[in-house]
Design a protein around this motif. Sequence first.
Motif, PDB file in Angstrom:
ATOM      1  N   ALA A 100      17.397  14.377  -5.565  1.00 37.31           N
ATOM      2  CA  ALA A 100      17.746  15.687  -4.992  1.00 37.31           C
ATOM      3  C   ALA A 100      17.953  16.705  -6.113  1.00 37.31           C
ATOM      4  CB  ALA A 100      19.001  15.566  -4.123  1.00 37.31           C
ATOM      5  N   ALA A 101      18.596  16.293  -7.194  1.00 34.09           N
ATOM      6  CA  ALA A 101      18.784  17.193  -8.338  1.00 34.09           C
ATOM      7  C   ALA A 101      17.436  17.570  -8.948  1.00 34.09           C
ATOM      8  CB  ALA A 101      19.675  16.525  -9.389  1.00 34.09           C
ATOM      9  N   ARG A 102      16.565  16.595  -9.095  1.00 31.94           N
ATOM     10  CA  ARG A 102      15.232  16.877  -9.643  1.00 31.94           C
ATOM     11  C   ARG A 102      14.464  17.849  -8.748  1.00 31.94           C
ATOM     12  NH1 ARG A 102      12.961  10.958 -11.539  1.00 31.94           N
ATOM     13  NH2 ARG A 102      14.587  10.530 -13.064  1.00 31.94           N
ATOM     14  N   LEU A 103      14.556  17.640  -7.430  1.00 34.39           N
ATOM     15  CA  LEU A 103      13.868  18.535  -6.501  1.00 34.39           C
ATOM     16  C   LEU A 103      14.431  19.952  -6.609  1.00 34.39           C
ATOM     17  CD1 LEU A 103      11.837  19.119  -4.262  1.00 34.39           C
ATOM     18  CD2 LEU A 103      13.564  18.323  -2.604  1.00 34.39           C
ATOM     19  N   GLU A 130       9.893  25.895 -10.811  1.00 31.89           N
ATOM     20  CA  GLU A 130       8.444  25.964 -10.601  1.00 31.89           C
ATOM     21  C   GLU A 130       8.046  26.846  -9.417  1.00 31.89           C
ATOM     22  OE1 GLU A 130       6.044  24.714 -12.624  1.00 31.89           O
ATOM     23  OE2 GLU A 130       7.702  24.153 -13.930  1.00 31.89           O
ATOM     24  N   LEU A 131       8.865  26.817  -8.348  1.00 34.97           N
ATOM     25  CA  LEU A 131       8.508  27.556  -7.146  1.00 34.97           C
ATOM     26  C   LEU A 131       9.284  28.856  -6.997  1.00 34.97           C
ATOM     27  CD1 LEU A 131       7.286  24.739  -6.661  1.00 34.97           C
ATOM     28  CD2 LEU A 131       7.880  24.993  -4.267  1.00 34.97           C
ATOM     29  N   GLY A 132      10.242  29.111  -7.884  1.00 32.52           N
ATOM     30  CA  GLY A 132      10.970  30.376  -7.870  1.00 32.52           C
ATOM     31  C   GLY A 132      11.991  30.514  -6.762  1.00 32.52           C
ATOM     32  N   ILE A 133      12.512  29.408  -6.252  1.00 35.51           N
ATOM     33  CA  ILE A 133      13.514  29.448  -5.182  1.00 35.51           C
ATOM     34  C   ILE A 133      14.875  29.702  -5.831  1.00 35.51           C
ATOM     35  CG2 ILE A 133      14.560  28.200  -3.253  1.00 35.51           C
ATOM     36  CD1 ILE A 133      11.516  28.832  -2.973  1.00 35.51           C
ATOM     37  N   TYR A 170      16.387  17.372   2.767  1.00 32.68           N
ATOM     38  CA  TYR A 170      17.502  17.778   3.627  1.00 32.68           C
ATOM     39  C   TYR A 170      18.775  18.014   2.815  1.00 32.68           C
ATOM     40  CZ  TYR A 170      16.333  17.528   8.611  1.00 32.68           C
ATOM     41  OH  TYR A 170      15.882  17.795   9.874  1.00 32.68           O
ATOM     42  N   LEU A 171      18.947  17.260   1.752  1.00 27.20           N
ATOM     43  CA  LEU A 171      20.149  17.388   0.933  1.00 27.20           C
ATOM     44  C   LEU A 171      19.994  18.433  -0.170  1.00 27.20           C
ATOM     45  CD1 LEU A 171      20.950  13.588   0.714  1.00 27.20           C
ATOM     46  CD2 LEU A 171      22.231  15.308   2.024  1.00 27.20           C
ATOM     47  N   ALA A 172      18.846  18.441  -0.851  1.00 25.16           N
ATOM     48  CA  ALA A 172      18.662  19.327  -2.006  1.00 25.16           C
ATOM     49  C   ALA A 172      18.545  20.792  -1.617  1.00 25.16           C
ATOM     50  CB  ALA A 172      17.422  18.904  -2.792  1.00 25.16           C
ATOM     51  N   VAL A 173      17.739  21.093  -0.614  1.00 26.73           N
ATOM     52  CA  VAL A 173      17.444  22.491  -0.291  1.00 26.73           C
ATOM     53  C   VAL A 173      18.707  23.275   0.072  1.00 26.73           C
ATOM     54  CG1 VAL A 173      16.194  24.013   1.300  1.00 26.73           C
ATOM     55  CG2 VAL A 173      15.015  22.056   0.260  1.00 26.73           C
ATOM     56  N   PRO A 174      19.511  22.830   1.053  1.00 29.60           N
ATOM     57  CA  PRO A 174      20.716  23.620   1.355  1.00 29.60           C
ATOM     58  C   PRO A 174      21.781  23.537   0.269  1.00 29.60           C
ATOM     59  CG  PRO A 174      20.534  21.749   2.845  1.00 29.60           C
ATOM     60  CD  PRO A 174      19.295  21.762   2.021  1.00 29.60           C
ATOM     61  N   SER A 175      21.798  22.446  -0.493  1.00 30.86           N
ATOM     62  CA  SER A 175      22.793  22.334  -1.565  1.00 30.86           C
ATOM     63  C   SER A 175      22.563  23.370  -2.648  1.00 30.86           C
ATOM     64  CB  SER A 175      22.763  20.932  -2.181  1.00 30.86           C
ATOM     65  OG  SER A 175      23.257  19.984  -1.266  1.00 30.86           O
ATOM     66  N   MET A 176      21.316  23.775  -2.858  1.00 30.32           N
ATOM     67  CA  MET A 176      21.020  24.775  -3.890  1.00 30.32           C
ATOM     68  C   MET A 176      21.137  26.199  -3.356  1.00 30.32           C
ATOM     69  SD  MET A 176      16.872  24.328  -4.291  1.00 30.32           S
ATOM     70  CE  MET A 176      16.712  25.611  -5.511  1.00 30.32           C
ATOM     71  N   GLY A 177      21.380  26.349  -2.039  1.00 29.54           N
ATOM     72  CA  GLY A 177      21.557  27.672  -1.451  1.00 29.54           C
ATOM     73  C   GLY A 177      20.372  28.168  -0.652  1.00 29.54           C
ATOM     74  N   LEU A 226       8.593  16.557  -9.655  1.00 30.57           N
ATOM     75  CA  LEU A 226       9.907  16.029 -10.005  1.00 30.57           C
ATOM     76  C   LEU A 226       9.940  15.340 -11.363  1.00 30.57           C
ATOM     77  CD1 LEU A 226      10.284  16.650  -6.981  1.00 30.57           C
ATOM     78  CD2 LEU A 226      11.668  14.592  -6.840  1.00 30.57           C
ATOM     79  N   ASP A 227       8.784  14.938 -11.863  1.00 29.97           N
ATOM     80  CA  ASP A 227       8.700  14.184 -13.106  1.00 29.97           C
ATOM     81  C   ASP A 227       9.300  14.962 -14.286  1.00 29.97           C
ATOM     82  OD1 ASP A 227       7.923  11.939 -14.672  1.00 29.97           O
ATOM     83  OD2 ASP A 227       6.237  13.124 -15.440  1.00 29.97           O
ATOM     84  N   GLY A 228      10.203  14.309 -15.003  1.00 25.55           N
ATOM     85  CA  GLY A 228      10.787  14.907 -16.194  1.00 25.55           C
ATOM     86  C   GLY A 228      11.914  15.894 -15.947  1.00 25.55           C
ATOM     87  N   ARG A 229      12.277  16.117 -14.704  1.00 26.86           N
ATOM     88  CA  ARG A 229      13.379  17.050 -14.393  1.00 26.86           C
ATOM     89  C   ARG A 229      14.720  16.351 -14.622  1.00 26.86           C
ATOM     90  NH1 ARG A 229      10.739  21.839 -13.916  1.00 26.86           N
ATOM     91  NH2 ARG A 229       8.797  21.434 -12.831  1.00 26.86           N
ATOM     92  N   PRO A 230      15.758  17.124 -14.875  1.00 24.26           N
ATOM     93  CA  PRO A 230      17.092  16.532 -15.070  1.00 24.26           C
ATOM     94  C   PRO A 230      17.598  15.829 -13.804  1.00 24.26           C
ATOM     95  CG  PRO A 230      17.032  18.783 -15.902  1.00 24.26           C
ATOM     96  CD  PRO A 230      15.749  18.561 -15.150  1.00 24.26           C
TER      97      PRO A 230
END
Length: 182
Positions: A45-48, A55-58, A78-85, A160-164
Amino acid sequence: MQDVPLLVSRILEHGSTIHGDRSEVVTWTGDGVRRLSYAEVGRLAARLAHALRDELGITGDQRIATLCWNNNEHLISYLAVPSMGAVLHPLNLRLPPAQLAYVTNHAENHAVIVDNTLIPLLAAVLPHLTTVRHVVVVGPADTTPLEGSGKAVHRWDDLLDGRPDSYDWPELDERDAASLCY
């Protein structure tokens, strides 16, 4: 009563830390069973979130649609998108193409995360999606049907590859939109 806002990011953090290696998410596919620990779900989820932002400018409350089955990647979204706002918009894959295009445009989705088996359904409506700029394909697939649409096509694993593995989830107002459904 609670002393902190009820946020999806808190549910994500709780599951990935308290139950990280004791519980798992299981997805059945035609090729067998896939398993992820809750800790792995948290890392993905963090990587996403990093990929969507970098990359996508969200960066705000943009809408991100999902056209997926009930699988690991859908849960991660479902978890990553709303968690980032941002706002998660799960699309009903049983809608006819005209209605699918209507709700996607009406929601002003910026991106669509699509399961590889649903590419034909998305390809049929993609030329009519006026606000979608990016398509993220989950799983191995021929993405040729998505090309020529003017949308950037990304592969989930490559994105997602290489993301924190951690993300500084923002403190949001618990009344902010997390998802929307039609």
